[in-house]
Design a protein around this motif. Structure first.
Motif, PDB file in Angstrom:
ATOM      1  N   VAL A 198       0.847  -1.184   0.000  1.00  0.00           N
ATOM      2  CA  VAL A 198       0.000   0.000   0.000  1.00  0.00           C
ATOM      3  C   VAL A 198       0.884   1.237   0.000  1.00  0.00           C
TER       4      VAL A 198
ATOM      5  N   ILE B 252       3.102   3.034   2.725  1.00  0.00           N
ATOM      6  CA  ILE B 252       2.305   2.852   3.944  1.00  0.00           C
ATOM      7  C   ILE B 252       2.602   1.485   4.551  1.00  0.00           C
ATOM      8  N   TRP B 253       2.626   0.463   3.695  1.00  0.00           N
ATOM      9  CA  TRP B 253       2.896  -0.888   4.157  1.00  0.00           C
ATOM     10  C   TRP B 253       3.334  -1.725   2.972  1.00  0.00           C
TER      11      TRP B 253
ATOM     12  N   ARG C 208       7.167   0.661   8.468  1.00  0.00           N
ATOM     13  CA  ARG C 208       5.915   1.172   7.901  1.00  0.00           C
ATOM     14  C   ARG C 208       5.970   2.680   7.784  1.00  0.00           C
ATOM     15  N   LYS C 209       5.079   3.237   6.993  1.00  0.00           N
ATOM     16  CA  LYS C 209       4.970   4.702   6.861  1.00  0.00           C
ATOM     17  C   LYS C 209       6.326   5.317   6.536  1.00  0.00           C
TER      18      LYS C 209
ATOM     19  N   HIS D 192      -6.689  10.505  -0.475  1.00  0.00           N
ATOM     20  CA  HIS D 192      -5.556  10.283   0.413  1.00  0.00           C
ATOM     21  C   HIS D 192      -4.463   9.469  -0.278  1.00  0.00           C
ATOM     22  N   GLY D 193      -4.592   9.307  -1.604  1.00  0.00           N
ATOM     23  CA  GLY D 193      -3.508   8.717  -2.382  1.00  0.00           C
ATOM     24  C   GLY D 193      -3.420   7.209  -2.327  1.00  0.00           C
ATOM     25  N   ALA D 194      -4.338   6.534  -1.621  1.00  0.00           N
ATOM     26  CA  ALA D 194      -4.173   5.097  -1.389  1.00  0.00           C
ATOM     27  C   ALA D 194      -5.161   4.227  -2.176  1.00  0.00           C
TER      28      ALA D 194
END
Lengths: 394, 394
Positions: free
Chosen positions: B155, B164-165, B172-173, B237-239
């Protein structure tokens, strides 16, 4: 550069200015330009054009503060009576019409009762055409509408103006826009009620800055409207966004669409009433079409003494949370707004919704998406269809 | 009119021409103009500009038919070596790099093995920066990349370039774009592998005319890329678009994301292998990371003698059909394309998929949405990230 491009930009800027004035007017030219990031020259050119078309009014702001040079700022706004459109809501056994003025303000209600489910295609076209003629005859000449917008409960192709399916009608796949434009010689816009609600919400000042959001409309069925990149998203085949027929449970509860497990089959008024009638003897025997009063009785009973009903609404909330987690995973939206007549029970659903959303989706994906309830007011469908009819001829 | 608007249109037209040449070149100017509905003057102005920038080549078409005036048509194309970009694929224990030229053609592979899951944030930044320097040193000066694109499984926030992951990382992040741009002084674009695949498919001639479609990438996990109104949709949010974590069954099978009932938890390679290992003794004991060979063994066994495995793939198909029915209900898409390494078993899933789609969604909503399988080729992720890196500096 193409001439058509220049022309397109001018038109896009003009539409943007009209939209902003409709929501925020009266406003000073300088504030309008700043809000839309348009140059003073562009604002002046377009507002002059609107003045020449008698679509703009100016009024000196006697109560507003003066600007730094000490001169009173002239505020501009759309001329409310520049022209009018007709907003028509087609519901079960009812055609309800309102006049909408250039500012999007609604007045002059007329309601016609008729047995909508008995109508043939031709009968529907004739009934609407005759209703429009009756409405026209009832308003003075300068208020005769220049366009018609029709809000329909059900599934609608917003691109070609076809009603695919509506609980108000026995006929399906009705090419309403095409046929009606022949008969009444006005531009016709068709939208489902959820997209109308979404447009009405988009025209509220507090939601004005959102660019990617969805509005879930709870009611007899469950509808949704979606704004993506600032525009109402109708989908490639014009039938987006049928959130109510996205799924909660494979082979789950029976939905009115004919399939099983749709979110609507757990959260729609008809589903809640059907399930409640399995728990209690209920007074209203037409459980497939519960009235507003019978739905309110359920809410009151849940609030006062019935744990079973509180559980029923909680589960409806969980089902909504499941559907919303899918929406967020797929679309990474900015905000999801819940409204519609069925949101009378939102306070009974909210905890279930939030719990299931957190149970279903990792927090990284929920991100900053917010969920909120917007108070429902039954005129919002009419306001939305009036705005859509105005935008079709702006 | 705003000056910035004029400039924006010129840039948009230029990007459109570059994109079209990348897919369809070599092509005559007149055909280019007709295909993009741009005036001859616009095409001439922009192609001259590209010529001045040494980004365009002309070659007289000796084999093509001549036009009506009898003159041979000059065909134009992007100069393949005008500049280059670097496409990097970050997978479990591997950094794979390729050079991409101005036409989007891929060459010069370099693979670096490292223990990606042991890397700290800083370790990751350093490892990629050092890999880029090694790659740069290995190519002649005129091929040094001007931009870097990184394809990541997992992600990703495509807007701010944050991972993100990812199954390849323990951290992460990770603000990868921001940190890397400081270190290597090149523009960096980050995308997940499904969005890369979607861009590669969008650059295939046969899919070129689609404006609203989704590409589902079957593999270790289940990803999706979505093109809406002709643009890759990343969400607010781009995801977007995490189809794999939309839901099949409330409280269903365990997903690697931590939640239950996700589509990926039934259809991802790890899920299929996990479920198969409950039916048979399987040779590969790391069932959470089945190899391509172990997955192929399952497919062969299903084809040859195992009804249980055929049922397992059929159910995976039904789960996909459930998810696709939600996609169609919500988004009314033109086409849904299924690809990725996991589509090795598409022939075993297809009947279940189609049956469940028809069971889940009324035909009025399925409308003309078509579903098709696109053959998978492992270079597509690299092709896609190369195109994204090119478009970031086009």
């Amino acid at each position: 550069m193409k001439k058509t491009d220049t022309e397109q930009i001018r038109l896009a800027n003009k539409k943007q200015i009209i939209h902003y004035l409709r929501v925020h007017g009266p406003i000073a030219r300088v504030d309008l330009g700043q809000a839309l990031k348009l140059s003073p020259a562009t604002v002046t050119a377009i507002t002059s054009e609107l003045q020449q078309e008698a679509r703009l009014i100016e009024h000196p702001a006697t109560t507003e503060k003066t600007n730094t040079r000490g001169r009173p700022r002239v505020l501009i706004d759309l001329a409310p009576d520049a022209f009018h459109v007709l907003g028509l809501k087609l519901s079960i056994n009812e055609l309800k019409m309102h006049l909408g003025n250039h500012k999007g303000q609604v007045s002059d209600e007329m309601v016609i009762d008729l047995d909508t489910r008995a109508l043939s295609e031709e009968g529907l076209f004739d009934a609407i055409a005759s209703a429009v003629r009756r409405f026209n005859a009832s308003v003075p000449a300068h208020k005769r509408p220049k366009a018609l917008g029709i809000a329909v409960q059900g599934v609608v192709n917003g691109l070609n103006g076809e009603i695919i399916w509506s609980p108000a009608l026995a006929v399906r796949k009705v090419p309403l826009k095409h046929e009606l434009e022949q008969r009444i010689q006005l531009p016709v816009t068709i939208a489902n009620d959820a997209n109308c609600l979404t447009m009405a919400i988009r025209h509220q000042r507090r939601y004005q800055s959102l660019t990617d959001f969805a509005v879930i409309m709870l009611g007899y069925g469950i509808g949704m409207g979606m704004v993506i990149n600032g525009e109402l998203y109708l989908g490639h085949h014009g039938a987006a966004a049928e959130f109510g027929h996205s799924k909660y449970y494979p082979e789950g509860a029976q939905c009115l669409c004919g399939k099983r497990g749709c979110i609507e089959a757990y959260v729609g008024d008809y589903a809640l009433y059907r399930d409640a009638s399995a728990l209690f003897p209920l007074s209203w025997d037409n459980s497939l079409h519960p009235t507003e009063d019978s739905m309110q009785v359920l809410v009151n009973k849940a609030e006062s003494d019935s744990k079973e009903l509180r559980d029923l609404f909680q589960r409806a909330g969980r089902v909504l949370g499941h559907g919303i987690s899918n929406l967020i995973a797929l679309l990474s939206l900015e905000k999801i707004i819940i409204s519609g007549p069925g949101s009378r029970a939102y306070h009974l659903m909210e905890a279930g919704l939030m719990t299931n959303l957190e149970d279903s989706l990792v927090s990284d994906l929920i991100a900053e998406t917010t969920i909120e309830h917007a108070a429902w007011d039954e005129d919002m469908t009419i306001k939305g269809i009036v705005v859509l009819a105005l935008e079709a001829i702006d």
